[in-house]
Write an enzyme that holds these catalytic residues in place. Structure first.
Site, PDB file in Angstrom:
ATOM      1  CG  ASN A 180      -6.745  -5.775  11.719  1.00 31.52           C
ATOM      2  OD1 ASN A 180      -5.972  -5.601  12.672  1.00 31.52           O
ATOM      3  ND2 ASN A 180      -6.314  -6.102  10.514  1.00 31.52           N
ATOM      4  CD  GLN A 207      -2.960  -1.118   2.272  1.00 32.67           C
ATOM      5  OE1 GLN A 207      -2.653  -1.623   3.334  1.00 32.67           O
ATOM      6  NE2 GLN A 207      -4.146  -0.563   2.085  1.00 32.67           N
ATOM      7  NE  ARG A 266      -0.218  -4.923  11.753  1.00 33.54           N
ATOM      8  CZ  ARG A 266      -1.331  -5.174  11.071  1.00 33.54           C
ATOM      9  NH1 ARG A 266      -2.327  -4.317  11.069  1.00 33.54           N
ATOM     10  NH2 ARG A 266      -1.460  -6.304  10.398  1.00 33.54           N
ATOM     11  CD  GLU A 289      -8.482   0.663   1.795  1.00 33.25           C
ATOM     12  OE1 GLU A 289      -7.394   0.740   2.372  1.00 33.25           O
ATOM     13  OE2 GLU A 289      -9.345  -0.162   2.112  1.00 33.25           O
ATOM     14  CD1 TRP A 290      -6.553  -3.042   0.941  1.00 25.72           C
ATOM     15  CD2 TRP A 290      -4.916  -3.839  -0.354  1.00 25.72           C
ATOM     16  NE1 TRP A 290      -5.478  -3.302   1.748  1.00 25.72           N
ATOM     17  CE2 TRP A 290      -4.460  -3.793   0.987  1.00 25.72           C
ATOM     18  CE3 TRP A 290      -4.037  -4.320  -1.326  1.00 25.72           C
ATOM     19  CZ2 TRP A 290      -3.173  -4.193   1.364  1.00 25.72           C
ATOM     20  CZ3 TRP A 290      -2.758  -4.724  -0.948  1.00 25.72           C
ATOM     21  CH2 TRP A 290      -2.350  -4.659   0.366  1.00 25.72           C
ATOM     22  CD  GLU A 337      -5.404  -3.193   9.446  1.00 22.95           C
ATOM     23  OE1 GLU A 337      -6.467  -2.916   8.862  1.00 22.95           O
ATOM     24  OE2 GLU A 337      -4.541  -3.943   8.965  1.00 22.95           O
ATOM     25  CG  HIS A 378      -1.056  -6.188   5.232  1.00 18.80           C
ATOM     26  ND1 HIS A 378      -1.183  -5.587   6.449  1.00 18.80           N
ATOM     27  CD2 HIS A 378      -2.163  -5.828   4.539  1.00 18.80           C
ATOM     28  CE1 HIS A 378      -2.307  -4.873   6.496  1.00 18.80           C
ATOM     29  NE2 HIS A 378      -2.921  -5.002   5.338  1.00 18.80           N
ATOM     30  CG  ASN A 395      -3.592  -7.679   7.959  1.00 22.25           C
ATOM     31  OD1 ASN A 395      -3.813  -7.252   9.090  1.00 22.25           O
ATOM     32  ND2 ASN A 395      -4.262  -7.270   6.891  1.00 22.25           N
ATOM     33  CD  GLU A 396      -8.017  -7.119   7.744  1.00 19.67           C
ATOM     34  OE1 GLU A 396      -8.270  -7.084   6.530  1.00 19.67           O
ATOM     35  OE2 GLU A 396      -8.345  -6.203   8.513  1.00 19.67           O
ATOM     36  CD1 TRP A 437      -6.086   1.761   7.248  1.00 18.61           C
ATOM     37  CD2 TRP A 437      -4.396   0.467   7.921  1.00 18.61           C
ATOM     38  NE1 TRP A 437      -5.408   1.349   6.134  1.00 18.61           N
ATOM     39  CE2 TRP A 437      -4.377   0.561   6.506  1.00 18.61           C
ATOM     40  CE3 TRP A 437      -3.409  -0.298   8.567  1.00 18.61           C
ATOM     41  CZ2 TRP A 437      -3.399  -0.090   5.738  1.00 18.61           C
ATOM     42  CZ3 TRP A 437      -2.454  -0.937   7.795  1.00 18.61           C
ATOM     43  CH2 TRP A 437      -2.471  -0.827   6.393  1.00 18.61           C
ATOM     44  CE1 TYR A 469     -10.061   0.234   9.202  1.00 15.96           C
ATOM     45  CE2 TYR A 469      -9.762  -2.124   9.455  1.00 15.96           C
ATOM     46  CZ  TYR A 469      -9.237  -0.878   9.196  1.00 15.96           C
ATOM     47  OH  TYR A 469      -7.904  -0.718   8.957  1.00 15.96           O
TER      48      TYR A 469
HETATM   49  C1  GAL Z   1      -7.947  -3.806   6.226  1.00 10.27           C
HETATM   50  C2  GAL Z   1      -6.575  -3.990   5.644  1.00 10.27           C
HETATM   51  C3  GAL Z   1      -5.799  -2.719   5.489  1.00 10.27           C
HETATM   52  C4  GAL Z   1      -6.636  -1.554   5.033  1.00 10.27           C
HETATM   53  C5  GAL Z   1      -7.908  -1.466   5.832  1.00 10.27           C
HETATM   54  C6  GAL Z   1      -8.840  -0.342   5.423  1.00 10.27           C
HETATM   55  O1  GAL Z   1      -8.772  -4.834   5.816  1.00 10.27           O
HETATM   56  O2  GAL Z   1      -5.828  -4.851   6.478  1.00 10.27           O
HETATM   57  O3  GAL Z   1      -4.730  -2.990   4.628  1.00 10.27           O
HETATM   58  O4  GAL Z   1      -6.807  -1.549   3.693  1.00 10.27           O
HETATM   59  O5  GAL Z   1      -8.613  -2.674   5.779  1.00 10.27           O
HETATM   60  O6  GAL Z   1      -9.814  -0.751   4.542  1.00 10.27           O
END
Ligand code: GAL
Length: 470
Positions: A306, A16, A74, A425-426, A374, A119, A163-164, A418, A308
């Site tokens: 993590n 990223q 991190r 962002e992917w 995260e 990751h 990661n995830e 994060w 969100y």
């Molecule tokens: C997570 C991921 C991060 C970042 C974050 C925000 O799933 O580990 O790399 O992209 O989401 O969407």
């Protein structure tokens, strides 16, 4: 309010931010391939070829880290930068030098590194041999992990193996929206998740047997989970659907590692029942762990979470007649209209969900030490450096974490925002900004500017560490 050795951090991941996708002998990763194969899979057909150019601009990142007053940072290692074909047969010394410098610079500034080995960016050479679907990957990952422990473990004391795994398995192998872009619903994700657990466990055992005594660090895997609540309180169907949601995300990886060494019973029975309904013949789609391999149970020295967002849950999706994780899980996620959306459609902002999830983790997994590895809020659309809303969310979330520690007795050891920087962002490319620092991707210098939320976070750290104000 928080223990004095509490870790205040921010996170990033190699693909990223680093750029330098083929600099100094780095091999390609599945994200390089995924982005370069055009076809609209990533927003605006963007890629991480340059990213924040942290490969060349690391010193600027370090300034940001110091500016915020972080105690921890991190980062993830790019497997293909260290081992271009994924194996220890060929080591790229330039990659080793890069991470040595990053780690040494952090320590020189009194910042402790937390290092993620994986990751999302598998070396393409390993994908060509079957990637995470191949059972051989676990031993190959273990060799890579040992190489990293050996090379960096004298200085790195906090490790995340993977990661995830949920996101890698589901988004990469069921939905096809992350690399490697496979759409094999109802089968591949379970195989990938299984191999990730095996790989993680092998690496943990290697650390435990060969490095722990000398290096005295801690190893875990970062598990993502939303907070789930029944759509209607007290409704039995909604309660069971909520249980299935937990089992198919958090439980999928946490149950084997922290509770039984095997998948949650709810997950096993749902997949078996659904397979039968669909006339699926043969061995279970959810693999079994072999007694001849290193045990999965007990392979985490702390719980890395993590978090969100949160979801309300009711039954649904099970009768679509297709083999998929959605049918297996048979639970529909709905948003509570009182939850504000933050930038992207999936991210409802629910700070109190984190407190509830932390309490759930304490009660379900025998009160482990927890690092929130995260948590963050994104910005989309026109740039707002004065991002009052995001600042507020950080404040609220951190106060929820404080309540979890003080009032609920959860053993939280650290919080990582994060992300340090706006980054790739992917599948959303650069359209979604998660940084505490803005990165101007339109400027060749890729200059970094602190957001209001970054300033707030810095103040919060000072407040809790009892330091000077900025
Ligand atoms: C997570 C991921 C991060 C970042 C974050 C925000 O799933 O580990 O790399 O992209 O989401 O969407």
């Amino acid at each position: 309010m928080f223990p004095c050795d509490f870790a205040w951090g921010a996170g990033t991941a190699a693909y990223q931010i680093e750029g330098g996708w083929q600099a100094d002998g780095k091999g390609p990763s599945i994200w390089d391939t995924f982005c370069h194969e055009k076809g609209g899979r990533v927003f605006g057909e963007q890629d991480g070829d340059v990213g924040c150019n942290s490969y060349e601009l690391w010193e600027q990142d370090l300034e940001c880290i110091q500016w915020l007053g972080l105690t921890h940072y991190r980062l993830s290692l790019s497997w293909a930068r260290l081992l271009p074909d994924g194996t220890t047969r060929h080591v790229n010394q330039k990659g080793v030098q890069y991470y040595n410098k990053v780690i040494d610079d952090l320590l020189a500034c009194n910042v402790s590194p937390m290092v993620t080995l994986y990751h999302f960016d598998l070396p393409q050479a390993l994908q060509d041999q079957g990637g995470w679907k191949s059972s051989d990957i676990a031993a190959i990952f273990d060799s890579y992990a040992k190489f990293c422990f050996h090379t960096f473990g004298d200085r790195v004391k906090l490790w995340i193996t993977i990661n995830e795994p949920y996101v890698c398995a589901k988004l990469g192998h069921e939905d096809g929206i992350h690399a490697p872009g496979l759409k094999e619903p109802g089968v591949a994700a379970y195989v990938v998740g299984h191999n990730m657990l095996r790989a993680h466990a092998m690496a943990w055992h290697s650390y435990n047997s060969f490095y722990r005594t000398k290096q005295d660090g801690a190893v875990s895997l970062a598990i993502n989970s939303d907070w789930f609540e029944p759509s209607t309180a007290g409704c039995t169907e909604d309660i069971s659907a909520t249980e299935r949601c937990f089992a198919f995300t958090l439980g999928w990886f946490a149950w084997p590692v922290f509770v039984t060494g095997d998948y949650p019973e709810v997950m096993r029975s749902a997949i078996d029942a659904q397979s039968e309904k669909l006339g699926f013949r043969g061995s279970s789609r959810l693999p079994c762990f072999s007694k001849d391999e290193p045990a999965i149970l007990g392979t985490a020295d702390f719980f890395a979470l993590n978090y969100y967002t949160s979801r309300m849950v009711k039954p649904g999706g099970g009768s679509c007649g297709k083999m998929s994780m959605k049918s297996d899980r048979d639970a529909e996620e709905v948003l509570d209209p009182s939850w504000p959306l933050c930038g992207v459609s999936w991210l409802a902002v629910v700070p109190h969900g984190l407190r509830k999830l932390l309490k759930y983790i304490k009660d379900t997994f025998s009160n482990p030490a927890v690092y929130i590895t995260e948590n963050g809020f994104s910005q989309v659309g026109p740039l707002q450096i004065e991002d009052a809303q995001r600042s507020e969310y950080y404040k609220e979330t951190i106060s929820e974490v404080a309540k979890a520690t003080q009032e609920d007795g959860v053993n939280v050891r650290g919080y990582f925002a994060w992300s340090l920087l706006d980054n790739f962002e992917w599948a959303d490319g650069f359209s979604v900004r998660f940084g505490l620092f803005h990165v101007d991707f339109g400027d060749v210098k890729l200059s970094r500017t602190v957001y209001q939320s970054g300033r707030e976070y810095a103040k919060t750290i000072i407040k809790y560490k009892g330091g000077r104000s900025r």
